[in-house]
Scaffold this active site. Structure first.
Site, PDB file in Angstrom:
ATOM      1  N   TYR A   1       0.842  -1.194   0.000  1.00  0.00           N
ATOM      2  CA  TYR A   1       0.000   0.000   0.000  1.00  0.00           C
ATOM      3  C   TYR A   1       0.880   1.248   0.000  1.00  0.00           C
ATOM      4  O   TYR A   1       2.028   1.193  -0.446  1.00  0.00           O
ATOM      5  CB  TYR A   1      -1.057  -0.058   1.130  1.00  0.00           C
TER       6      TYR A   1
ATOM      7  N   ARG B   1      -8.287  10.433  -8.883  1.00  0.00           N
ATOM      8  CA  ARG B   1      -7.417  11.107  -7.895  1.00  0.00           C
ATOM      9  C   ARG B   1      -6.715  10.034  -7.075  1.00  0.00           C
ATOM     10  O   ARG B   1      -7.110   9.722  -5.960  1.00  0.00           O
ATOM     11  CB  ARG B   1      -8.267  12.036  -7.016  1.00  0.00           C
TER      12      ARG B   1
ATOM     13  N   LYS C   1      -6.033  -2.224  -1.380  1.00  0.00           N
ATOM     14  CA  LYS C   1      -6.954  -2.024  -0.249  1.00  0.00           C
ATOM     15  C   LYS C   1      -7.623  -3.345   0.139  1.00  0.00           C
ATOM     16  O   LYS C   1      -7.809  -3.632   1.314  1.00  0.00           O
ATOM     17  CB  LYS C   1      -8.038  -1.006  -0.620  1.00  0.00           C
TER      18      LYS C   1
ATOM     19  N   GLU D   1     -13.307   4.686  -3.788  1.00  0.00           N
ATOM     20  CA  GLU D   1     -11.905   4.938  -3.487  1.00  0.00           C
ATOM     21  C   GLU D   1     -11.260   5.808  -4.554  1.00  0.00           C
ATOM     22  O   GLU D   1     -11.350   5.493  -5.742  1.00  0.00           O
ATOM     23  CB  GLU D   1     -11.191   3.570  -3.431  1.00  0.00           C
ATOM     24  N   ASP D   2     -10.639   6.889  -4.131  1.00  0.00           N
ATOM     25  CA  ASP D   2      -9.833   7.728  -5.032  1.00  0.00           C
ATOM     26  C   ASP D   2     -10.595   8.233  -6.260  1.00  0.00           C
ATOM     27  O   ASP D   2     -10.066   8.276  -7.375  1.00  0.00           O
ATOM     28  CB  ASP D   2      -8.539   7.011  -5.425  1.00  0.00           C
TER      29      ASP D   2
ATOM     30  N   ASP E   1     -14.019   5.805   1.497  1.00  0.00           N
ATOM     31  CA  ASP E   1     -12.945   5.733   2.486  1.00  0.00           C
ATOM     32  C   ASP E   1     -12.144   7.021   2.562  1.00  0.00           C
ATOM     33  O   ASP E   1     -11.693   7.410   3.642  1.00  0.00           O
ATOM     34  CB  ASP E   1     -12.019   4.559   2.149  1.00  0.00           C
ATOM     35  N   ASP E   2     -11.964   7.698   1.432  1.00  0.00           N
ATOM     36  CA  ASP E   2     -11.170   8.937   1.455  1.00  0.00           C
ATOM     37  C   ASP E   2     -11.851   9.993   2.316  1.00  0.00           C
ATOM     38  O   ASP E   2     -11.187  10.798   2.972  1.00  0.00           O
ATOM     39  CB  ASP E   2     -10.999   9.484   0.030  1.00  0.00           C
TER      40      ASP E   2
ATOM     41  N   ASN F   1      -0.354  11.899   1.152  1.00  0.00           N
ATOM     42  CA  ASN F   1       0.375  10.733   0.641  1.00  0.00           C
ATOM     43  C   ASN F   1       0.745  10.972  -0.819  1.00  0.00           C
ATOM     44  O   ASN F   1       0.082  11.759  -1.488  1.00  0.00           O
ATOM     45  CB  ASN F   1      -0.539   9.490   0.696  1.00  0.00           C
TER      46      ASN F   1
END
Ligand code: NAD
Length: 567
Positions: A119, A172, A190, A261-262, A284-285, A424
């Site tokens: 990850y 993203r 993930k 996610e993203d 989750d973000d 990150n």
């Protein structure tokens, strides 16, 4: 290769195959090369003599049998011997493709060492180079070419018992921007963490990348790009595609948990708002980040002996992470007695144009609720000078934005500035751990998104905590799928944050760490899953009967990678 419906429950055969040979719940055990090429079942050189005889493996494996411990030692030597982290990533993914049990045994037993490989931060580089390192497809790619047929495409997935989908549209990826179909590394990584951290069975996990195009011109021009080479679809076309995907996923896998996610922030907030009451879905973000950050704040406030509702919080960045964190902090402050408007006033956001204030005409919808009356301020330093935050949280993707001057300004009015630099990968972090400690004379309570090594300063060793979402989302997922919860409300993230904070012990705090050691993440996930499950039972969202001992029940469901005898 035989199409095998993989189930973890091996059953004794009576009707099929040799006496004593086991089979899966509804299909015979594959044999010979089919078995060796099935990562869920393959044991490599650890197949016993009896299994080799019974399963047609004689001659297909080197004759010397080794144990799983010897296999682990070999894997460790190979992976550790690689020159770069990306090589280590490739080596581990190769193992995952060959032998899942061994992969998860290695990962679980060496989680702190290998989580940064499978990850963040290494996954960021892996996604950037996905076109070159791609060897074998994992999960599903659903593209614009599949429009109108997504439900049929789902039929190609051989396993009916999918309980968790992690899905990205690649717009993203971490702090790296639009990587299109190369974002696939993220759902794959993930879901590996769902299994490693919370024992969700690998066969219940499905990584998905929605290829809706990319606006990354470099990728569009790259012949190695894995996605369809067209620009992103937008507007109604995009919404219709997402809607078809969500409905098809729900039909194919009833009550599946979908983790977004993203996604780019303009879509992430809208999609969460649109589907949170219609599907078992979370982002989750936005929400996982919020839970892990709130847990870190609760721990930090144990060091300063203060209440959350007394803090003034500045968030540098006003996107998914920052707004998600603010929303959960507001909920938590209301639990301490503040009204919602009072709680909101304690959270200030800064975006690329400066302080988010009332009257600004350029604010996206999700920022407006944090646009307070204040003179416009252009930069973080002037905000710190004017607002005097007690807590500073970075979620901007802007490397080195927390300068020495800014942090030392905080240390001038605050004994223990709480500084979380969450961006990150490591290269984008708003400051380093050492930078935070040096500029505050070692008084900052610091946590980061990507891991930093411990810092030795002024005869002290300080261990920076990692606000890693992996502390939270696997446990939330396990709690949701165990109870068959039909929705994932915001309260579950609040429960998860409290549960995670409760796992931080005094010894962690003494060395400056506001999160538990990653080595304990499976216990932590079980605690979080239990808190989430209890919430699901008391709020009526659960669809199974409540057991008398929820923690033991949760633990009994966690996948533990060991070789099961096949005969
Ligand atoms: P996002 O794109 O939704 O938001 C980024 C925000 O930063 C935007 O509001 C943008 O206006 C702001 N920004 C950009 N340049 C800025 C500047 N110069 N000054 C001030 N603000 C600026 O992204 P996100 O999902 O919110 O993620 C942001 C970062 O947080 C990423 O690096 C991501 O990896 C990280 N993150 C960390 C964790 C974690 O540590 N657990 C979890 C989620 C996200």
């Amino acid at each position: 290769m035989d199409q095998v419906k993989i189930s973890d429950s091996l059953q004794k055969t009576g009707q099929n195959g040799r006496p004593g040979l086991k089979r899966f719940a509804d299909r015979p055990m594959p044999k010979s090369l089919d078995l060796l090429h099935n990562p869920s079942l393959n044991k490599g050189r650890a197949f016993t003599e009896e299994e080799r005889d019974a399963l047609g493996l004689r001659g297909l494996l080197p004759p010397r049998i080794i144990s799983i411990d010897e296999q682990i030692a070999r894997v460790l030597a190979t992976v550790r011997g690689k020159k770069t982290d990306l090589d280590r990533y490739n080596s581990l993914i190769g193992l995952q493709d060959r032998n899942e049990t061994l992969f998860y045994r290695v990962l679980i037993d060496h989680l702190a060492e290998f989580m940064p490989i499978i990850y963040t931060p290494t996954i960021g580089q892996a996604c950037q180079e996905y076109g070159h390192i791609f060897r074998r497809a994992r999960g599903m790619y659903i593209s614009t070419a599949d429009r109108g047929h997504i439900r049929e495409v789902f039929n190609n997935w051989p396993n009916d018992d999918v309980r968790v989908i992690v899905v990205t549209d690649g717009e993203r990826i971490l702090g790296l921007g639009d990587l299109g179909a190369h974002g696939m590394g993220i759902p794959v990584g993930k879901l590996s963490l769902y299994t490693a951290c919370a024992g969700v069975k690998p066969t219940q996990c499905l990584p998905i990348t929605l290829d809706v195009g990319t606006d990354n011109e470099e990728l569009l021009a790259d012949p190695q790009y894995l996605g369809l080479p067209h620009h992103r679809i937008r507007g109604e076309e995009y919404d219709a595609f997402i809607d078809e995907f969500i409905r098809a996923a729900q039909q194919r896998f009833p009550n599946v948990l979908i983790q977004l996610e993203d996604f780019g922030s303009h879509n992430a907030f809208r999609l969460l708002e649109k589907y949170k009451n219609e599907a078992c879905l979370f982002n989750d973000d936005i929400q996982g980040t919020a839970a892990v950050t709130l847990a870190g704040l609760y721990s930090a406030l144990r060091i300063t002996d203060e209440k959350l509702s007394d803090q003034t919080i500045v968030l540098f960045g006003a996107g998914e992470a920052a707004v998600g964190i603010s929303d959960l902090i507001v909920l938590a402050m209301t639990r301490e007695g503040l009204s919602e408007p009072e709680a909101r006033k304690r959270c200030w956001l800064i975006d690329s144009k400066g302080l988010v204030v009332a009257g600004r005409k350029d604010l996206a919808e999700h920022k407006k609720r944090y646009a307070h009356k204040h003179t416009p301020l252009p930069d973080l330093y002037s905000v710190v000078q004017s607002i005097h935050p007690t807590v500073l949280i970075g979620a901007s993707g802007q490397a080195d934005a927390f300068t020495y001057a800014t942090l030392s300004a905080m240390a001038s009015y605050r004994e223990h500035p709480i500084v979380f630099a969450l961006s990150n990968p490591t290269s984008q972090s708003e400051c380093t751990a050492e930078g935070a400690y040096r500029s505050t004379h070692g008084r900052a309570i610091f946590a980061s998104g990507s891991p930093f090594p411990e810092v030795h300063l002024w005869d002290r060793t300080i261990v920076p905590g990692q606000a890693n979402n992996a502390y939270v989302f696997p446990g939330i997922g396990l709690g949701v799928i165990s109870t068959g919860a039909t929705r994932v409300p915001q309260e579950m993230f609040y429960e998860a944050a409290k549960a995670l904070a409760s796992e931080v012990c005094e010894d962690d705090l003494k060395i400056g760490r506001v999160f538990p050691s990653l080595d304990r993440v499976r216990d932590v996930s079980a605690t979080i899953a239990t808190a989430v499950a209890k919430y699901a039972f008391r709020s009526g969202l659960a669809t199974v009967e409540e057991p008398s001992d929820v923690l033991s029940w949760i633990k009994s469901q966690m996948y533990d990678p060991t070789y099961k005898p096949y005969i």
